[in-house]
Design a protein around this motif. Structure first.
Motif, PDB file in Angstrom:
ATOM      1  N   UNK A   6      -0.806 -15.042  -5.054  1.00  0.00           N
ATOM      2  CA  UNK A   6       0.627 -14.867  -4.775  1.00  0.00           C
ATOM      3  C   UNK A   6       0.942 -13.394  -4.535  1.00  0.00           C
ATOM      4  N   UNK A   7       0.363 -12.519  -5.354  1.00  0.00           N
ATOM      5  CA  UNK A   7       0.593 -11.076  -5.207  1.00  0.00           C
ATOM      6  C   UNK A   7       0.015 -10.562  -3.891  1.00  0.00           C
ATOM      7  N   UNK A   8      -1.155 -11.077  -3.497  1.00  0.00           N
ATOM      8  CA  UNK A   8      -1.771 -10.667  -2.220  1.00  0.00           C
ATOM      9  C   UNK A   8      -0.897 -11.090  -1.043  1.00  0.00           C
ATOM     10  N   UNK A   9      -0.308 -12.278  -1.153  1.00  0.00           N
ATOM     11  CA  UNK A   9       0.597 -12.754  -0.109  1.00  0.00           C
ATOM     12  C   UNK A   9       1.810 -11.853   0.033  1.00  0.00           C
ATOM     13  N   UNK A  69       0.031  -6.949   4.882  1.00  0.00           N
ATOM     14  CA  UNK A  69       0.471  -5.950   5.854  1.00  0.00           C
ATOM     15  C   UNK A  69       0.458  -4.526   5.330  1.00  0.00           C
ATOM     16  N   UNK A  70       0.243  -4.368   4.045  1.00  0.00           N
ATOM     17  CA  UNK A  70       0.172  -3.031   3.453  1.00  0.00           C
ATOM     18  C   UNK A  70      -1.277  -2.522   3.539  1.00  0.00           C
ATOM     19  N   UNK A  71      -1.500  -1.195   3.438  1.00  0.00           N
ATOM     20  CA  UNK A  71      -2.870  -0.654   3.457  1.00  0.00           C
ATOM     21  C   UNK A  71      -3.718  -1.244   2.323  1.00  0.00           C
ATOM     22  N   UNK A  72      -5.035  -1.385   2.555  1.00  0.00           N
ATOM     23  CA  UNK A  72      -5.941  -2.028   1.601  1.00  0.00           C
ATOM     24  C   UNK A  72      -5.854  -1.405   0.198  1.00  0.00           C
ATOM     25  N   UNK A  73      -5.821  -0.071   0.128  1.00  0.00           N
ATOM     26  CA  UNK A  73      -5.750   0.602  -1.179  1.00  0.00           C
ATOM     27  C   UNK A  73      -4.450   0.251  -1.903  1.00  0.00           C
ATOM     28  N   UNK A  74      -3.370   0.135  -1.153  1.00  0.00           N
ATOM     29  CA  UNK A  74      -2.072  -0.213  -1.738  1.00  0.00           C
ATOM     30  C   UNK A  74      -2.074  -1.664  -2.216  1.00  0.00           C
ATOM     31  N   UNK A 100      -4.518  -3.447  -3.351  1.00  0.00           N
ATOM     32  CA  UNK A 100      -5.247  -3.550  -4.629  1.00  0.00           C
ATOM     33  C   UNK A 100      -4.361  -3.125  -5.802  1.00  0.00           C
ATOM     34  N   UNK A 101      -3.641  -2.017  -5.624  1.00  0.00           N
ATOM     35  CA  UNK A 101      -2.754  -1.518  -6.694  1.00  0.00           C
ATOM     36  C   UNK A 101      -1.580  -2.473  -6.925  1.00  0.00           C
ATOM     37  N   UNK A 102      -1.032  -3.006  -5.854  1.00  0.00           N
ATOM     38  CA  UNK A 102       0.104  -3.940  -5.958  1.00  0.00           C
ATOM     39  C   UNK A 102      -0.328  -5.196  -6.708  1.00  0.00           C
ATOM     40  N   UNK A 103      -1.488  -5.751  -6.325  1.00  0.00           N
ATOM     41  CA  UNK A 103      -1.993  -6.971  -6.969  1.00  0.00           C
ATOM     42  C   UNK A 103      -2.248  -6.702  -8.454  1.00  0.00           C
ATOM     43  N   UNK A 104      -2.893  -5.589  -8.751  1.00  0.00           N
ATOM     44  CA  UNK A 104      -3.189  -5.228 -10.144  1.00  0.00           C
ATOM     45  C   UNK A 104      -1.900  -5.078 -10.942  1.00  0.00           C
ATOM     46  N   UNK A 105      -0.909  -4.411 -10.356  1.00  0.00           N
ATOM     47  CA  UNK A 105       0.379  -4.208 -11.029  1.00  0.00           C
ATOM     48  C   UNK A 105       1.105  -5.513 -11.297  1.00  0.00           C
ATOM     49  N   UNK A 106       1.109  -6.416 -10.308  1.00  0.00           N
ATOM     50  CA  UNK A 106       1.819  -7.696 -10.456  1.00  0.00           C
ATOM     51  C   UNK A 106       1.124  -8.590 -11.488  1.00  0.00           C
ATOM     52  N   UNK A 107      -0.206  -8.606 -11.464  1.00  0.00           N
ATOM     53  CA  UNK A 107      -0.952  -9.411 -12.442  1.00  0.00           C
ATOM     54  C   UNK A 107      -0.733  -8.847 -13.849  1.00  0.00           C
ATOM     55  N   UNK A 108      -0.756  -7.524 -13.959  1.00  0.00           N
ATOM     56  CA  UNK A 108      -0.521  -6.871 -15.252  1.00  0.00           C
ATOM     57  C   UNK A 108       0.871  -7.223 -15.783  1.00  0.00           C
ATOM     58  N   UNK A 109       1.875  -7.175 -14.911  1.00  0.00           N
ATOM     59  CA  UNK A 109       3.254  -7.508 -15.290  1.00  0.00           C
ATOM     60  C   UNK A 109       3.340  -8.968 -15.747  1.00  0.00           C
ATOM     61  N   UNK A 110       2.656  -9.848 -15.022  1.00  0.00           N
ATOM     62  CA  UNK A 110       2.639 -11.268 -15.375  1.00  0.00           C
ATOM     63  C   UNK A 110       2.067 -11.460 -16.785  1.00  0.00           C
ATOM     64  N   UNK A 111       0.961 -10.769 -17.070  1.00  0.00           N
ATOM     65  CA  UNK A 111       0.324 -10.881 -18.382  1.00  0.00           C
ATOM     66  C   UNK A 111       1.226 -10.334 -19.486  1.00  0.00           C
TER      67      UNK A 111
END
Length: 196
Positions: A126-129, A133-138, A140-151
């Motif tokens: 869901x976070x990747x979706x 369209x964002x840069x690859x490095x961004x 990864x950080x966005x997905x990590x941040x969203x998963x962390x927030x979910x936890x």
């Protein structure tokens, strides 16, 4: 050097639940600054709790809570080191408070380690979706941040405690380990809700 009065010590004790001598020592160390003393007590409490964490907690209680109207019910197992503590009113009140918290906050697991990997995978997808369209490095950080927030929002020990949102359930547990003087462990829980 600030003068430490009995009322300052009592006020700090009310706020933290720490022992009188610990409160006085922290106030002396913080030169009378209450917030500084709280920080000192937290640091010492975490250290004390960490020392106790390795000790076996094989006693305890199973506590239950049915929310008004009978629509939500919770059962929890909390362990301690001795039968004496299992019968302690402070320990029982802590178990009841955690049950009420679970009824209100609907955690999915006690800690991150217990979250089903399939749920985490769905959150990552869901976070990747959302990050498409964002840069690859961004991404990864966005997905990590969203998963962390979910936890943080769904793991019991990381949730802000409903009766005092300034501390997490994990911080409350650490505080109870310090005040009760034994290793305590929230082992497991189950939450039932009508229609779930």
């Amino acid at each position: 050097m600030a003068t430490i009065s009995a009322s300052m010590v009592n006020e700090l004790r009310k706020r933290t639940g720490a022992g009188l001598m610990d409160c006085k020592g922290a106030l002396v160390e913080a030169n009378g600054d209450e917030e500084g003393a709280i920080a000192i007590l937290k640091k010492k409490g975490i250290a004390k709790a960490a020392k106790k964490a390795g000790r076996e907690a094989s006693e305890g209680i199973i506590e239950s809570y049915i929310h008004m109207g009978g629509k939500v019910g919770v059962m929890i197992e909390i362990n301690c080191e001795s039968d004496f503590v299992a019968k302690n009113d402070d320990f029982k009140a802590f178990a009841r408070d955690v049950c009420m918290h679970i009824a209100a906050a609907s955690p999915i697991a006690v800690s991150r380690e217990e979250v089903d990997p399939a749920i985490l995978e769905k959150e990552k997808e869901a976070a990747m979706g959302q990050a498409e369209g964002k840069p690859a490095a961004a991404v990864e950080k966005i997905v990590e941040g969203k998963v962390n927030k979910y936890l943080e929002q769904n793991c019991l020990l990381e949730q802000p405690f409903v009766k005092n949102t300034d501390q997490t359930v994990g911080e409350l547990l650490t505080q109870k380990i310090q005040t009760i003087g034994e290793n305590l462990k929230i082992r497991r829980f189950v939450r039932y809700a009508i229609g779930d």
